[in-house]
Design a protein around this motif. Structure first.
Motif, PDB file in Angstrom:
ATOM      1  N   PRO A 123       0.511  13.907  -9.634  1.00 22.90           N
ATOM      2  CA  PRO A 123       0.847  14.811  -8.533  1.00 22.90           C
ATOM      3  C   PRO A 123      -0.184  15.921  -8.289  1.00 22.90           C
ATOM      4  O   PRO A 123      -0.359  16.357  -7.158  1.00 22.90           O
ATOM      5  N   ARG A 124      -0.878  16.357  -9.320  1.00 24.13           N
ATOM      6  CA  ARG A 124      -1.876  17.409  -9.121  1.00 24.13           C
ATOM      7  C   ARG A 124      -3.169  16.879  -8.540  1.00 24.13           C
ATOM      8  O   ARG A 124      -4.021  17.649  -8.121  1.00 24.13           O
ATOM      9  N   ARG A 125      -3.306  15.586  -8.490  1.00 27.59           N
ATOM     10  CA  ARG A 125      -4.518  14.947  -7.966  1.00 27.59           C
ATOM     11  C   ARG A 125      -4.281  14.320  -6.590  1.00 27.59           C
ATOM     12  O   ARG A 125      -5.011  13.440  -6.164  1.00 27.59           O
ATOM     13  N   TRP A 126      -3.259  14.768  -5.885  1.00 28.70           N
ATOM     14  CA  TRP A 126      -2.862  14.113  -4.640  1.00 28.70           C
ATOM     15  C   TRP A 126      -3.974  14.009  -3.598  1.00 28.70           C
ATOM     16  O   TRP A 126      -4.059  12.980  -2.921  1.00 28.70           O
ATOM     17  N   PRO A 127      -4.851  15.003  -3.415  1.00 27.97           N
ATOM     18  CA  PRO A 127      -5.892  14.790  -2.398  1.00 27.97           C
ATOM     19  C   PRO A 127      -6.814  13.624  -2.764  1.00 27.97           C
ATOM     20  O   PRO A 127      -7.211  12.834  -1.894  1.00 27.97           O
ATOM     21  N   TRP A 128      -7.128  13.513  -4.041  1.00 25.40           N
ATOM     22  CA  TRP A 128      -7.976  12.413  -4.495  1.00 25.40           C
ATOM     23  C   TRP A 128      -7.253  11.072  -4.395  1.00 25.40           C
ATOM     24  O   TRP A 128      -7.878  10.047  -4.105  1.00 25.40           O
ATOM     25  N   ILE A 129      -5.967  11.100  -4.649  1.00 27.73           N
ATOM     26  CA  ILE A 129      -5.178   9.872  -4.534  1.00 27.73           C
ATOM     27  C   ILE A 129      -5.190   9.375  -3.088  1.00 27.73           C
ATOM     28  O   ILE A 129      -5.433   8.193  -2.830  1.00 27.73           O
ATOM     29  N   LEU A 130      -4.944  10.281  -2.147  1.00 30.49           N
ATOM     30  CA  LEU A 130      -4.935   9.871  -0.737  1.00 30.49           C
ATOM     31  C   LEU A 130      -6.294   9.347  -0.311  1.00 30.49           C
ATOM     32  O   LEU A 130      -6.388   8.316   0.375  1.00 30.49           O
TER      33      LEU A 130
ATOM     34  N   ALA B  20      -4.278   1.569   5.219  1.00 33.23           N
ATOM     35  CA  ALA B  20      -4.602   2.982   4.978  1.00 33.23           C
ATOM     36  C   ALA B  20      -3.459   3.896   5.419  1.00 33.23           C
ATOM     37  O   ALA B  20      -3.079   4.826   4.694  1.00 33.23           O
ATOM     38  N   ALA B  21      -2.904   3.627   6.585  1.00 29.36           N
ATOM     39  CA  ALA B  21      -1.797   4.461   7.078  1.00 29.36           C
ATOM     40  C   ALA B  21      -0.584   4.348   6.160  1.00 29.36           C
ATOM     41  O   ALA B  21       0.067   5.358   5.843  1.00 29.36           O
ATOM     42  N   ALA B  22      -0.278   3.149   5.718  1.00 32.79           N
ATOM     43  CA  ALA B  22       0.871   2.958   4.819  1.00 32.79           C
ATOM     44  C   ALA B  22       0.625   3.647   3.480  1.00 32.79           C
ATOM     45  O   ALA B  22       1.537   4.275   2.924  1.00 32.79           O
ATOM     46  N   ALA B  23      -0.578   3.546   2.960  1.00 30.52           N
ATOM     47  CA  ALA B  23      -0.898   4.178   1.680  1.00 30.52           C
ATOM     48  C   ALA B  23      -0.775   5.696   1.770  1.00 30.52           C
ATOM     49  O   ALA B  23      -0.214   6.332   0.872  1.00 30.52           O
ATOM     50  N   VAL B  24      -1.282   6.268   2.847  1.00 28.28           N
ATOM     51  CA  VAL B  24      -1.180   7.719   3.029  1.00 28.28           C
ATOM     52  C   VAL B  24       0.280   8.127   3.208  1.00 28.28           C
ATOM     53  O   VAL B  24       0.734   9.117   2.617  1.00 28.28           O
ATOM     54  N   ALA B  25       1.025   7.366   3.982  1.00 25.04           N
ATOM     55  CA  ALA B  25       2.450   7.676   4.173  1.00 25.04           C
ATOM     56  C   ALA B  25       3.191   7.615   2.842  1.00 25.04           C
ATOM     57  O   ALA B  25       3.994   8.503   2.517  1.00 25.04           O
TER      58      ALA B  25
ATOM     59  N   TYR C  21       0.819  -1.210   0.000  1.00 22.71           N
ATOM     60  CA  TYR C  21       0.000   0.000   0.000  1.00 22.71           C
ATOM     61  C   TYR C  21       0.856   1.265   0.000  1.00 22.71           C
ATOM     62  O   TYR C  21       0.479   2.261  -0.626  1.00 22.71           O
ATOM     63  N   ALA C  22       1.977   1.251   0.681  1.00 22.74           N
ATOM     64  CA  ALA C  22       2.872   2.414   0.655  1.00 22.74           C
ATOM     65  C   ALA C  22       3.396   2.638  -0.758  1.00 22.74           C
ATOM     66  O   ALA C  22       3.432   3.775  -1.247  1.00 22.74           O
ATOM     67  N   LEU C  23       3.785   1.576  -1.427  1.00 19.96           N
ATOM     68  CA  LEU C  23       4.267   1.697  -2.796  1.00 19.96           C
ATOM     69  C   LEU C  23       3.156   2.172  -3.728  1.00 19.96           C
ATOM     70  O   LEU C  23       3.385   3.000  -4.612  1.00 19.96           O
ATOM     71  N   ALA C  24       1.935   1.676  -3.527  1.00 17.61           N
ATOM     72  CA  ALA C  24       0.808   2.128  -4.347  1.00 17.61           C
ATOM     73  C   ALA C  24       0.558   3.619  -4.135  1.00 17.61           C
ATOM     74  O   ALA C  24       0.381   4.372  -5.106  1.00 17.61           O
ATOM     75  N   GLY C  25       0.530   4.057  -2.884  1.00 21.24           N
ATOM     76  CA  GLY C  25       0.342   5.482  -2.610  1.00 21.24           C
ATOM     77  C   GLY C  25       1.446   6.321  -3.219  1.00 21.24           C
ATOM     78  O   GLY C  25       1.198   7.378  -3.811  1.00 21.24           O
ATOM     79  N   LEU C  26       2.672   5.850  -3.105  1.00 18.91           N
ATOM     80  CA  LEU C  26       3.826   6.549  -3.672  1.00 18.91           C
ATOM     81  C   LEU C  26       3.710   6.668  -5.184  1.00 18.91           C
ATOM     82  O   LEU C  26       3.816   7.765  -5.752  1.00 18.91           O
ATOM     83  N   LEU C  27       3.490   5.560  -5.863  1.00 13.97           N
ATOM     84  CA  LEU C  27       3.439   5.568  -7.327  1.00 13.97           C
ATOM     85  C   LEU C  27       2.259   6.369  -7.855  1.00 13.97           C
ATOM     86  O   LEU C  27       2.390   7.110  -8.837  1.00 13.97           O
ATOM     87  N   LEU C  28       1.096   6.223  -7.217  1.00 13.65           N
ATOM     88  CA  LEU C  28      -0.069   6.977  -7.678  1.00 13.65           C
ATOM     89  C   LEU C  28       0.125   8.478  -7.500  1.00 13.65           C
ATOM     90  O   LEU C  28      -0.248   9.273  -8.362  1.00 13.65           O
ATOM     91  N   THR C  29       0.719   8.883  -6.388  1.00 11.19           N
ATOM     92  CA  THR C  29       0.961  10.305  -6.162  1.00 11.19           C
ATOM     93  C   THR C  29       2.024  10.836  -7.123  1.00 11.19           C
ATOM     94  O   THR C  29       1.904  11.948  -7.629  1.00 11.19           O
ATOM     95  N   LEU C  30       3.045  10.051  -7.400  1.00 14.26           N
ATOM     96  CA  LEU C  30       4.046  10.466  -8.389  1.00 14.26           C
ATOM     97  C   LEU C  30       3.440  10.533  -9.791  1.00 14.26           C
ATOM     98  O   LEU C  30       3.775  11.414 -10.578  1.00 14.26           O
TER      99      LEU C  30
END
Length: 123
Positions: free
Chosen positions: A58-65, A96-101, A46-55
């Motif tokens: 990047p302009r959609r970061w609130p929706w990604i989180l 969820a915590a890992a994805a947000v982090a 989940y951390a990797l998913a959050g990281l890759l999706l935000t990268l």
């Protein structure tokens, strides 16, 4: 970020999301085991998913989180529909915590990259 790198990051992100969905909902006997600690595996995925999706977006970061938290919750709930799996609230919290982090780290990297590229092109 170059267009082809951005496309590659987005592709990897969606492949990972698809893998998370499949691995979360398959019968327990088919779930791959990488380490002795499943919480570590969950957190890393989940951390990797959050990281890759935000990268990748990047302009959609609130929706990604929001999306990665909803994904974690939805998949935990979806496990209740399978015969061999069970969703647990503490598993949801770890995911969820890992994805947000991961998303926050991705946001920081994307921000740093944008500033670095802007400074390089303007100077």
């Amino acid at each position: 970020m170059d267009k082809w790198v951005l496309s590659l990051v987005r592709f990897a992100a969606w492949i990972l999301v698809a893998a998370i969905v499949a691995i979360t909902l398959v019968p327990i006997g088919l779930r791959p085991v990488v380490t002795a600690n499943p919480s570590f595996e969950r957190a890393a995925a989940y951390a990797l998913a959050g990281l890759l999706l935000t990268l990748g977006y990047p302009r959609r970061w609130p929706w990604i989180l929001l999306g990665v938290v909803l994904l974690a919750g939805g998949l935990e709930a979806g496990q209740m529909l399978t015969g061999t799996r069970h969703g647990r609230f503490d598993d949801f919290l770890v995911k969820a915590a890992a994805a947000v982090a991961g998303g926050i780290v991705g946001l920081a990297i994307a921000s740093w990259t944008a500033r670095h590229l802007q400074a390089r092109t303007s100077g």
